[in-house]
Structure formats: structure tokens, C-alpha cells
Motif scaffolding. Structure first.
Motif, mmCIF file in Angstrom:
data_model
loop_
_atom_site.group_PDB
_atom_site.id
_atom_site.type_symbol
_atom_site.label_atom_id
_atom_site.label_comp_id
_atom_site.label_asym_id
_atom_site.label_seq_id
_atom_site.Cartn_x
_atom_site.Cartn_y
_atom_site.Cartn_z
ATOM 1 N N VAL A 102 0.872 -1.170 0.000
ATOM 2 C CA VAL A 102 0.000 0.000 0.000
ATOM 3 C C VAL A 102 0.910 1.221 0.000
ATOM 4 O O VAL A 102 1.818 1.326 0.836
ATOM 5 C CB VAL A 102 -0.922 0.026 1.241
ATOM 6 N N THR A 103 0.686 2.133 -0.949
ATOM 7 C CA THR A 103 1.465 3.374 -1.027
ATOM 8 C C THR A 103 0.503 4.556 -1.092
ATOM 9 O O THR A 103 -0.669 4.395 -1.449
ATOM 10 C CB THR A 103 2.381 3.395 -2.270
ATOM 11 N N THR A 121 5.180 -9.294 7.364
ATOM 12 C CA THR A 121 4.646 -7.945 7.243
ATOM 13 C C THR A 121 5.676 -6.982 7.780
ATOM 14 O O THR A 121 6.450 -7.302 8.683
ATOM 15 C CB THR A 121 3.338 -7.765 8.036
ATOM 16 N N ASP A 122 5.700 -5.803 7.221
ATOM 17 C CA ASP A 122 6.623 -4.777 7.687
ATOM 18 C C ASP A 122 6.044 -4.085 8.907
ATOM 19 O O ASP A 122 4.839 -4.101 9.130
ATOM 20 C CB ASP A 122 6.856 -3.735 6.583
ATOM 21 N N VAL A 180 7.487 -1.348 -4.809
ATOM 22 C CA VAL A 180 8.580 -0.423 -4.494
ATOM 23 C C VAL A 180 9.496 -1.034 -3.443
ATOM 24 O O VAL A 180 9.125 -1.967 -2.730
ATOM 25 C CB VAL A 180 8.042 0.940 -4.003
ATOM 26 N N PHE A 181 10.694 -0.477 -3.335
ATOM 27 C CA PHE A 181 11.611 -0.878 -2.281
ATOM 28 C C PHE A 181 11.143 -0.300 -0.949
ATOM 29 O O PHE A 181 10.430 0.707 -0.901
ATOM 30 C CB PHE A 181 13.033 -0.408 -2.586
ATOM 31 N N ALA A 182 11.578 -0.891 0.139
ATOM 32 C CA ALA A 182 11.127 -0.504 1.475
ATOM 33 C C ALA A 182 11.569 0.904 1.874
ATOM 34 O O ALA A 182 10.996 1.487 2.786
ATOM 35 C CB ALA A 182 11.616 -1.511 2.514
ATOM 36 N N ASN A 183 12.566 1.473 1.201
ATOM 37 C CA ASN A 183 13.011 2.817 1.565
ATOM 38 C C ASN A 183 12.219 3.911 0.849
ATOM 39 O O ASN A 183 12.488 5.094 1.030
ATOM 40 C CB ASN A 183 14.503 2.987 1.282
ATOM 41 N N ASP A 184 11.232 3.551 0.054
ATOM 42 C CA ASP A 184 10.398 4.525 -0.652
ATOM 43 C C ASP A 184 9.465 5.198 0.354
ATOM 44 O O ASP A 184 8.707 4.525 1.055
ATOM 45 C CB ASP A 184 9.590 3.817 -1.738
ATOM 46 N N VAL A 234 3.332 2.756 2.596
ATOM 47 C CA VAL A 234 2.566 2.815 3.844
ATOM 48 C C VAL A 234 2.649 1.476 4.562
ATOM 49 O O VAL A 234 2.856 1.414 5.763
ATOM 50 C CB VAL A 234 1.096 3.201 3.569
ATOM 51 N N ALA A 235 2.480 0.375 3.828
ATOM 52 C CA ALA A 235 2.520 -0.961 4.423
ATOM 53 C C ALA A 235 2.788 -1.981 3.329
ATOM 54 O O ALA A 235 2.504 -1.735 2.159
ATOM 55 C CB ALA A 235 1.199 -1.277 5.113
ATOM 56 N N SER A 236 3.337 -3.121 3.730
ATOM 57 C CA SER A 236 3.535 -4.205 2.773
ATOM 58 C C SER A 236 3.497 -5.534 3.498
ATOM 59 O O SER A 236 3.699 -5.608 4.703
ATOM 60 C CB SER A 236 4.851 -4.042 2.003
#
Length: 175
Positions: free
Chosen positions: A74-75, A108-109, A83-87, A91-93
Motif C-alpha cells: 500500500v502506497t 509484514t513490515d 517499491v523498495f522498502a526505503n520509498d 505505507v505498508a507491505s
């Protein structure tokens, strides 16, 4: 920083992935919750992902058919793919993995903004949509992967400086 206007509520959207190695998209419309003129934002407290097959009762091996992985993100900006996690727009992945022995695991992050329990914890969103992207490495014949995204949020009013800072950060993340 923020004054709550509502109690926490839940927004849901289902993403249906029908083809392997193909990004699939959905959106959550936030236009009714975000108001720039009133400095109104959406505070996201948590995001949950629920993985199901073509039918709600389908098991993970049934929907994938072989070892593989399902990704979902979710962005708050439309990136057109995962996207990469540093984007900063992320919002969540989450993901679910099925190995060759039919064992599965999930990951989950720690988003949004580490989930905190305080009233100021969470992710503030001032954009009018959330973008959901999903992808699977494999899918069984005549099957689908349904991912339900559940966003727990509340509406808040931000101070002028806080709203401007979040709006600038969101715009800067678009570059």
C-alpha cells in the motif's frame, strides 16, 4: 500535532490477482476523509492483509499450486508497481510464501510508522487515494489470489505547519 475528529474506523479493499508475474492494482478513495482547506488528514493506525483464494475457503497451496510468493503493498503515491522498502510513499507491505514442501510463512513490515500505541502514532496521509499493488510468482490454473487490505484509521486535523510539512514530504517523495 493532531486533533482527532473521529474514532478509529476500518476501510477495506479487495485486490484480485489472476496472472503470475503481473502487477495488479486497486485503490482506496480517501477523498471523503482528506480536506486540504481544513488541514484534515487520515491517520493510519494499522494495515492488515488477508490472503484467500478464488473462493474464500481456498487454501494457500490451492491458490498457488506450486511454491511461490505473493507480494502486496500500500502506497500513498501511484508508483506503478512494487517499491523498495526505503520509498517514502510506502505505507505498508506484506507477503506470503509457499515452499516446495507446502509449508507457508508470512511477513509484514512494521508500518505504518512502527504502529505505536500513542494518540500521535501512525502514518498521516494527505493524498486523496491509497494505491494497492499485488503480484504473485505463480498461480494455479483457473485460480486467483484475493488479498483483502484492511486499513484502520481515524480522521485528524493537523496544525498548519504540520500539514504543510506532511504535504511537502509527500510531494518530495514523488520525485
Amino acid at each position: 500535532m493532531a486533533t482527532k475528529k473521529t474514532a478509529m474506523f476500518t476501510l477495506t479493499e479487495r485486490l484480485t490477482i489472476t496472472a503470475a508475474d503481473t502487477d495488479t492494482f486497486a485503490t482506496l478513495d480517501l477523498g471523503s476523509y482528506v480536506d486540504v482547506g481544513d488541514r484534515q488528514a487520515l491517520q493510519i493506525h494499522s494495515v492488515d492483509f488477508i490472503f484467500q483464494g478464488l473462493a474464500a475457503k481456498d487454501s494457500v497451496p490451492a491458490m498457488l499450486g506450486a511454491s511461490g510468493v505473493v507480494h502486496v503493498q500500500v502506497t500513498d503515491l501511484n508508483r506503478g508497481g512494487l517499491v523498495f522498502a526505503n520509498d517514502r510513499a510506502l505505507v505498508a507491505s506484506g507477503q506470503i510464501n509457499l515452499d516446495s514442501d507446502a509449508f507457508f510463512s508470512q511477513a509484514t513490515d512494521l508500518y505504518p510508522d512502527n504502529f505505536g500505541k500513542g494518540s500521535d502514532d501512525g502514518r498521516y496521509v494527505v493524498n486523496d487515494q491509497l494505491y494497492i499493488t499485488g503480484n504473485t510468482s505463480v498461480i494455479a490454473s483457473n485460480k486467483a489470489v484475493n488479498v483483502t487490505v484492511r486499513v484502520n484509521a481515524s480522521i485528524v486535523t493537523l496544525g498548519a505547519k504540520d500539514f504543510m510539512a506532511i504535504a511537502i514530504q509527500s510531494t518530495a517523495a514523488d520525485n
